[in-house]
Enzyme design. Structure first.
Site, PDB file in Angstrom:
ATOM      1  N   CYS A  21      21.739  21.674  -4.486  1.00 29.00           N
ATOM      2  CA  CYS A  21      21.186  22.979  -4.844  1.00 29.00           C
ATOM      3  C   CYS A  21      21.747  24.075  -3.950  1.00 29.00           C
ATOM      4  O   CYS A  21      21.321  25.230  -4.043  1.00 29.00           O
ATOM      5  CB  CYS A  21      19.660  22.951  -4.751  1.00 29.00           C
ATOM      6  SG  CYS A  21      19.027  22.558  -3.111  1.00 29.00           S
ATOM      7  N   ASP A  57      20.909  13.759  -3.413  1.00 24.29           N
ATOM      8  CA  ASP A  57      20.435  15.055  -3.939  1.00 24.29           C
ATOM      9  C   ASP A  57      19.567  15.686  -2.855  1.00 24.29           C
ATOM     10  O   ASP A  57      18.348  15.774  -2.975  1.00 24.29           O
ATOM     11  CB  ASP A  57      19.642  14.826  -5.220  1.00 24.29           C
ATOM     12  CG  ASP A  57      19.161  16.135  -5.856  1.00 24.29           C
ATOM     13  OD1 ASP A  57      19.674  17.207  -5.470  1.00 24.29           O
ATOM     14  OD2 ASP A  57      18.265  16.081  -6.723  1.00 24.29           O
ATOM     15  N   TYR A  65      17.034  10.837  -1.100  1.00 25.44           N
ATOM     16  CA  TYR A  65      16.314  12.081  -1.409  1.00 25.44           C
ATOM     17  C   TYR A  65      15.847  12.030  -2.875  1.00 25.44           C
ATOM     18  O   TYR A  65      16.082  12.949  -3.658  1.00 25.44           O
ATOM     19  CB  TYR A  65      17.198  13.309  -1.184  1.00 25.44           C
ATOM     20  CG  TYR A  65      17.958  13.335   0.119  1.00 25.44           C
ATOM     21  CD1 TYR A  65      17.394  13.855   1.272  1.00 25.44           C
ATOM     22  CD2 TYR A  65      19.254  12.825   0.192  1.00 25.44           C
ATOM     23  CE1 TYR A  65      18.096  13.896   2.466  1.00 25.44           C
ATOM     24  CE2 TYR A  65      19.971  12.853   1.380  1.00 25.44           C
ATOM     25  CZ  TYR A  65      19.390  13.384   2.519  1.00 25.44           C
ATOM     26  OH  TYR A  65      20.093  13.409   3.702  1.00 25.44           O
ATOM     27  N   GLU A  70      12.752   8.166  -0.255  1.00 24.90           N
ATOM     28  CA  GLU A  70      12.107   9.482  -0.310  1.00 24.90           C
ATOM     29  C   GLU A  70      11.148   9.637   0.858  1.00 24.90           C
ATOM     30  O   GLU A  70      10.418   8.707   1.213  1.00 24.90           O
ATOM     31  CB  GLU A  70      11.366   9.647  -1.635  1.00 24.90           C
ATOM     32  CG  GLU A  70      10.469  10.863  -1.748  1.00 24.90           C
ATOM     33  CD  GLU A  70      11.198  12.179  -1.529  1.00 24.90           C
ATOM     34  OE1 GLU A  70      10.606  13.071  -0.883  1.00 24.90           O
ATOM     35  OE2 GLU A  70      12.354  12.314  -1.980  1.00 24.90           O
TER      36      GLU A  70
END
Length: 432
Positions: free
Chosen positions: A390, A363, A300, A319
């Site tokens: 997050c 992440d 990621y 990605e």
């Protein structure tokens, strides 16, 4: 028949919950999730959603304020963009630490040390990217920048945001004034995306609803004070600012920033961290746990800001977003990192890159790790996993699954988004 308006209710607020709202209980027993209020406060709440088991609303009147309540700087729009402007910053830091703890408690997982939330104490002016909507004042026949009201389709006219860098607000207002002179109406416009680097250079994209939108004169664009500018037709059927067709371009939409002494370039619409000073601290904390003698796999990875700053020489970056991969490859080439490899794929389709002899960095988006990634991590058994999240709730869920093979060596929270409920949390996992 017109739709009945939602009622106003009087409640006493109890506690802040994971989504950032404050919880109350209505007279009929339903849970009420409230924006713009603090624990212990007695408030009047305008409901905007009612379901069988819960309701949502926002505070319109505070009858008994909490001791830590302060005046919001963005009086008209803070509930839309940064609903925690109303609490003292020390309280925000404490609530964020408590929410991390509650996320792990939810999955019956105890963090090994006291939870710390790092902040550089810059409460405002930190955002390097803002997206504005548009408001058309029918009475004044005037165009304004706007944000959407929380939980509604209504728009709130604004002159900027205290969260944004000064250069962003300045150029957004210049664009508003140019559109007023251009006789554009709010109905022809979709959004305005404004991005700035740490030097204050600005790239801006105006998203419009029609391919026949009248182009601007170059002299007028130059007067905006931006490095680059685009007019983009965005399919009005999509609520998001998608790029359907680029109509007009001026200057360069590519910006550059240095992250822990490593230069990066990125496009205005690319994913790039919003609060670079706090992000740099997170990277320094992560760097301590990377073994330079082992390969690094960064899942990621976006445009590569984690792996390319702290990863080992033998580096693989995975990605899913094609534009981000293009930027990542350009960054790799410019940095002359011969042993760094960009992989265009979703992480759950790149499982073969997860190996036992590598340090794995993840992440993920708010949804957390795909179950197949967790299973592969358990199967491959890398000695160390560095997990930046997050969303502590999904992070805690994932770590509870990894706990059969891993234990937590270190953890730390980060206040990437002051005056909002958003939290970043780093966990370092070592094979047991």
């Amino acid at each position: 028949m017109s739709k009945r308006p939602f009622p106003v209710v009087l409640v006493t607020l109890q506690k802040i919950v994971g989504g950032g709202q404050t919880l109350a209980t209505m007279d009929d027993g339903r849970k009420l999730f409230v924006w713009g209020g603090l624990p212990t406060e007695e408030v009047e709440v305008q409901l905007f959603r009612k379901k069988n088991s819960f309701a949502e609303g926002y505070v319109i009147n505070v009858l008994k304020p909490a001791k830590d309540r302060i005046e919001a700087l963005d009086q008209d729009s803070y509930i839309s963009t940064s609903p925690w402007q109303i609490m003292a910053f020390a309280s925000e830091q404490r609530h964020k630490a408590e929410l991390i703890k509650e996320a792990f408690d939810l999955h019956h997982f105890k963090l090994p040390k006291k939870i710390e939330v790092y902040s550089d104490d810059h409460e405002y002016g930190y955002r390097n990217k803002m997206e504005f909507s548009w408001y058309w004042d029918k009475a004044a026949n005037q165009l304004d920048l706007a944000f959407y009201g929380r939980g509604t389709h209504s728009k709130i006219p604004v002159a900027g945001s205290h969260l944004a860098m000064e250069s962003i607000n300045k150029t957004a207002l210049a664009m508003r004034d140019l559109l007023r002179a251009h006789h554009a109406t709010g109905f022809s416009l979709k959004t305005l995306l404004v991005r700035a680097n740490q030097k204050g250079d600005v790239a801006m994209q105006l998203y419009v609803k029609s391919e026949s939108f009248k182009p601007f004169r170059e002299i007028d664009i130059a007067a905006l004070g931006v490095k680059g500018f685009e007019v983009i037709y965005s399919n009005p059927k999509s609520p998001a600012s998608v790029i359907t067709k680029r109509l007009q371009a001026w200057g360069s939409l590519s910006l550059t920033d240095t992250i822990n002494n490593v230069p990066f370039s990125y496009l205005a619409e690319s994913f790039f961290q919003i609060n670079l000073p706090v992000y740099e601290q997170a990277l320094m904390d992560m760097h301590k746990w990377v073994d330079p003698a082992k390969p690094t796999v960064d899942l990621y990875s976006g445009v590569g800001t984690i792996g390319l700053t702290i990863g080992a020489d033998d580096l693989t970056l995975v990605e899913i977003n094609e534009a981000a991969v293009c930027e990542m490859k350009a960054n790799i080439e410019r940095l002359k990192m011969k042993h760094a490899h960009a992989v265009h794929a979703p992480s759950e389709k790149a499982l073969d890159f997860i190996s036992g002899n590598a340090t794995i960095i993840v992440d993920p988006p708010r949804a957390g790790l795909d179950k197949s990634v967790i299973n592969r991590l358990i199967e491959a058994a890398p000695a160390r996993i560095i997990y930046l999240s997050c969303n502590p709730v999904t992070q805690a869920r994932d770590i509870a699954l990894l706990a059969e093979s891993y234990s937590i060596t270190s953890h730390r929270g980060y206040n990437f988004f002051p005056r909002t409920p958003h939290i970043e949390h780093l966990v370092v996992l070592d094979l047991t």
